[in-house]
Design a protein around this motif. Structure first.
Motif, PDB file in Angstrom:
ATOM      1  N   LEU A  95      42.384  40.446  32.643  1.00  0.00           N
ATOM      2  CA  LEU A  95      41.602  41.239  33.367  1.00  0.00           C
ATOM      3  C   LEU A  95      40.905  42.067  32.215  1.00  0.00           C
ATOM      4  CD1 LEU A  95      43.841  42.309  36.244  1.00  0.00           C
ATOM      5  CD2 LEU A  95      41.917  40.732  36.262  1.00  0.00           C
ATOM      6  N   GLY A  97      39.100  44.832  30.205  1.00  0.00           N
ATOM      7  CA  GLY A  97      38.756  46.208  30.402  1.00  0.00           C
ATOM      8  C   GLY A  97      38.327  46.553  31.885  1.00  0.00           C
ATOM      9  N   ARG A  98      38.592  45.337  32.991  1.00  0.00           N
ATOM     10  CA  ARG A  98      38.247  45.641  34.197  1.00  0.00           C
ATOM     11  C   ARG A  98      39.258  46.576  34.978  1.00  0.00           C
ATOM     12  NH1 ARG A  98      37.144  39.410  35.524  1.00  0.00           N
ATOM     13  NH2 ARG A  98      38.663  39.331  34.109  1.00  0.00           N
ATOM     14  N   ILE A  99      40.281  46.981  34.578  1.00  0.00           N
ATOM     15  CA  ILE A  99      41.213  47.828  35.093  1.00  0.00           C
ATOM     16  C   ILE A  99      41.480  49.025  33.851  1.00  0.00           C
ATOM     17  CG2 ILE A  99      43.685  48.316  35.823  1.00  0.00           C
ATOM     18  CD1 ILE A  99      43.700  45.474  37.112  1.00  0.00           C
ATOM     19  N   GLN A 237      43.060  48.552  43.672  1.00  0.00           N
ATOM     20  CA  GLN A 237      43.935  48.028  42.582  1.00  0.00           C
ATOM     21  C   GLN A 237      45.311  47.980  42.253  1.00  0.00           C
ATOM     22  OE1 GLN A 237      41.339  49.340  39.448  1.00  0.00           O
ATOM     23  NE2 GLN A 237      39.903  47.842  39.718  1.00  0.00           N
TER      24      GLN A 237
END
Length: 325
Positions: A95, A97-99, A237
């Motif tokens: 993932l 840097g999407r979280i 998330q």
């Protein structure tokens, strides 16, 4: 109403957790570190109290019954301390840097935690599985987690260019975790009768301490404005990641128990012990490792949500397996 909630795993403690989070949003100045109630000082002593009670209420003789079933122990401890961290680390790589990094740290912290004792044993008992094996593995996991959890978290942070002050953390763990557990075990033979008579309120005291730590952690986060830029996406998330982690580990353990040729009782104990994570250990350990960090509320969010998921899912599964027995 309350009986219906209990059947799906939602009890007073879980409702209390939700209430503490809500209260932190409304009255952060009361719960924050250095605030009106000085919750930071209360929770430091509360951490030691949680593990003292753990030492007092841990019956060592019940461990002996499950000692020899090494294949069950191997599956449970591998799931708890290797499979979970591997899945969380793989998610971090995939993932990128999407979280939010605090949430990703929260997932890895969750993955590094030991199994839960009371709920693992309770669900195994309801489903008519190997209770002795569940007691042994959940307890062994909790003791191993005292050392393995901070080591895993330090490894994860080091891989990202940061680190814990591991020496300071281990000293605090010795003082606030290991010594209270040892003291509790030393005192247990003299206090055993008193403990058995007062188990109900001792358990309530343990849970109250955890609720206060959650209140303090989320109050710090709200007071520092950490949640201002998060929005509903963070919750989605955190909830989605926690659910995915539970499902993946559950399915993996079902396959592993089948491949190992476990009988029904051992398979039940393996699945319930191997999928659980201990909120009771996790919240105090987070307090020790991250102190009064304003992002502590974000870090423990996956642990709280996973606790909700595992109780509901395990409650439904346990009763289904009970009916099939």
């Amino acid at each position: 109403m309350f009986k219906l909630l209990a059947r799906i795993g939602i009890d007073g403690f879980l409702l209390g957790l939700m209430s503490m989070v809500a209260l932190a949003w409304v009255l952060p100045d009361f719960g924050k570190s250095g605030g009106h109630l000085h919750m930071d000082a209360i929770t430091v002593y509360g951490v030691a109290l949680v593990f003292l009670l753990y030492g007092l209420t841990l019956p060592p003789e019940r461990m002996k019954a499950g000692l020899v079933n090494w294949r069950l122990h191997l599956v449970v401890q591998t799931s708890t301390f290797l499979l979970f961290p591997a899945l969380a680390w793989g998610a971090a790589l995939a993932l990128g840097g999407r979280i939010a990094p605090e949430l990703m740290l929260g997932f890895f912290f969750l993955a590094a935690l030991p199994s839960a004792i009371s709920s693992s044993v309770a669900m195994t008992s309801i489903a008519r599985g190997n209770v002795a094996g569940a007691i042994f593995n959940a307890t062994l996991s909790s003791l191993l987690g005292v050392i393995l959890t901070p080591l895993w978290v330090n490894w994860y942070l080091s891989a990202g260019g940061a680190s814990l002050d591991l020496g300071r953390v281990l000293v605090k763990i010795v003082l606030l975790v290991l010594l209270p557990i040892v003291l509790g075990q030393v005192l247990r033979p003299w206090l055993r009768g008193w403990i058995e008579r007062n188990m109900k309120w001792l358990k309530s005291l343990d849970r109250l301490t955890i609720l206060l730590i959650v209140f303090n952690s989320f109050s710090d986060s709200v007071a520092e404005g950490v949640w201002d830029g998060q929005g509903g996406g963070f919750v989605v998330q955190a909830l989605g990641g926690s659910l995915a982690l539970f499902v993946l580990v559950f399915l993996s353990l079902r396959l592993a128990c089948r491949a190992m040729g476990f009988n029904r009782e051992d398979a039940i104990a393996g699945v319930f012990c191997g999928t659980k994570k201990s909120l009771a250990t996790g919240v105090p350990m987070a307090k020790i490792m991250f102190g009064a960090s304003p992002v502590l509320g974000l870090i423990i969010a996956p642990t709280i949500l996973y606790h909700l998921i595992q109780l509901i899912a395990a409650g439904i599964i346990a009763r289904r397996w009970q009916d099939e027995a």
